[in-house]
Design a protein around this motif. Structure first.
Motif, PDB file in Angstrom:
ATOM      1  N   LEU A   1      -9.923   2.347  -1.990  1.00  0.00           N
ATOM      2  CA  LEU A   1     -11.410   1.726  -0.853  1.00  0.00           C
ATOM      3  C   LEU A   1      -9.965   0.869   0.610  1.00  0.00           C
ATOM      4  O   LEU A   1     -10.616   1.319   1.579  1.00  0.00           O
ATOM      5  CB  LEU A   1     -11.661   0.374  -1.164  1.00  0.00           C
ATOM      6  CG  LEU A   1     -12.728   0.333  -2.869  1.00  0.00           C
ATOM      7  CD1 LEU A   1     -13.113  -0.242  -2.880  1.00  0.00           C
ATOM      8  CD2 LEU A   1     -13.467   2.047  -1.809  1.00  0.00           C
ATOM      9  N   LEU A   2      -8.998   0.051  -0.173  1.00  0.00           N
ATOM     10  CA  LEU A   2      -8.765  -0.354   1.244  1.00  0.00           C
ATOM     11  C   LEU A   2      -7.134   0.292   2.262  1.00  0.00           C
ATOM     12  O   LEU A   2      -6.945  -0.588   2.723  1.00  0.00           O
ATOM     13  CB  LEU A   2      -8.183  -2.342   1.316  1.00  0.00           C
ATOM     14  CG  LEU A   2      -9.784  -3.068  -0.104  1.00  0.00           C
ATOM     15  CD1 LEU A   2      -9.227  -4.035  -0.314  1.00  0.00           C
ATOM     16  CD2 LEU A   2     -10.686  -3.326   1.048  1.00  0.00           C
ATOM     17  N   GLY A   3      -6.866   0.795   0.518  1.00  0.00           N
ATOM     18  CA  GLY A   3      -5.016   1.234   1.342  1.00  0.00           C
ATOM     19  C   GLY A   3      -3.912   0.731   0.846  1.00  0.00           C
ATOM     20  O   GLY A   3      -4.616  -0.586   0.538  1.00  0.00           O
ATOM     21  N   PRO A   4      -3.497   0.943   0.804  1.00  0.00           N
ATOM     22  CA  PRO A   4      -2.041   0.426  -0.452  1.00  0.00           C
ATOM     23  C   PRO A   4      -1.738  -1.071   0.842  1.00  0.00           C
ATOM     24  O   PRO A   4      -1.656  -1.774  -0.089  1.00  0.00           O
ATOM     25  CB  PRO A   4      -0.629   1.375   0.461  1.00  0.00           C
ATOM     26  CG  PRO A   4      -1.195   2.089   1.436  1.00  0.00           C
ATOM     27  CD  PRO A   4      -2.247   2.219   1.232  1.00  0.00           C
ATOM     28  N   VAL A   5      -1.343  -1.028   2.425  1.00  0.00           N
ATOM     29  CA  VAL A   5      -0.741  -2.163   2.585  1.00  0.00           C
ATOM     30  C   VAL A   5      -1.747  -4.064   2.094  1.00  0.00           C
ATOM     31  O   VAL A   5      -1.331  -4.656   2.076  1.00  0.00           O
ATOM     32  CB  VAL A   5      -0.394  -2.127   4.009  1.00  0.00           C
ATOM     33  CG1 VAL A   5       0.034  -3.103   5.100  1.00  0.00           C
ATOM     34  CG2 VAL A   5       0.409  -0.497   3.791  1.00  0.00           C
TER      35      VAL A   5
END
Length: 214
Positions: free
Chosen positions: A45-49
């Motif tokens: 949902l948010l991306g890895p970083v």
């Protein structure tokens, strides 16, 4: 002199009293693995970083909250010197912290890795889950060592719960495409509930000492 503790038993009791008696370490550990169970879902949902930043931020808040709870509830009952004076207790806490962080980092790495190396001549399922099987066995081994050296039997249970929860979550991810590591989160929830039960027993067993007015 059967009524007296041996030196090794006395040291173990100091570790148990200073680190494991109040259940707060269990609560922290369980919540960490609940977060790890949710981690693959929030990563999508948010991306890895951003997801890693969120995870580390929540983890820092949990550590601060548990430290504050120990000062508020444990220190008045057991005494500041009694909780902090033992070098063995400090070494045990550092070792537990390092081991927990290592498990967290390894789990985070596994959460972001879908493909695993194939093993020549091995069954398909073994080839696809080989790294997860190794990592789950390592978790069980680490918790077994801590259970042996600290004399805290429930650490055996935690090792099997988290190890098998991690393996089951990996299998669901590989074969069913699940992004929510439900078995690992459930294992963490059981650890949290155990910690809450221990904490409530601790509060009842060690009431705060009050001075009677002269």
């Amino acid at each position: 002199m059967t009524g007296q503790m041996s030196r090794q038993e006395a040291r173990r009791r100091v570790v148990q009293l200073g680190t494991f008696e109040d259940g707060l370490w269990d609560i922290l550990l369980g919540k960490v693995f609940i977060l790890l169970g949710i981690y693959p879902l929030t990563r999508n949902l948010l991306g890895p970083v951003l997801n890693l930043v969120l995870f580390l931020g929540i983890l820092a808040l949990l550590v601060v909250a548990v430290s504050a709870a120990r000062r508020i509830f444990s220190v008045p009952r057991l005494g500041l010197a009694r909780l902090k004076s033992s070098p063995l207790t400090r070494v045990t806490r550092i070792a537990l912290l390092v081991a927990t962080l290592a498990l967290v980092l390894a789990t985070l790495f596994m959460a972001g890795t879908a493909a695993q190396p194939a093993l020549a001549g091995a069954p398909t399922w073994l080839g696809r889950l080989s790294v997860d099987i190794f990592f789950s066995a390592l978790i069980i081994f680490i918790f077994t060592l801590f259970a042996h050296f600290t004399g805290v039997p429930r650490l055996h249970l935690y090792g099997w719960l988290i190890g098998l929860g991690n393996l089951a979550s990996a299998a669901l991810m590989v074969y069913a495409g699940h992004t929510f590591s439900l078995p690992l989160a459930l294992a963490g929830l059981i650890v949290v509930l155990t910690g809450v039960s221990l904490f409530l027993r601790f509060v009842r067993r060690y009431p705060v000492a009050t001075q009677e007015p002269k």
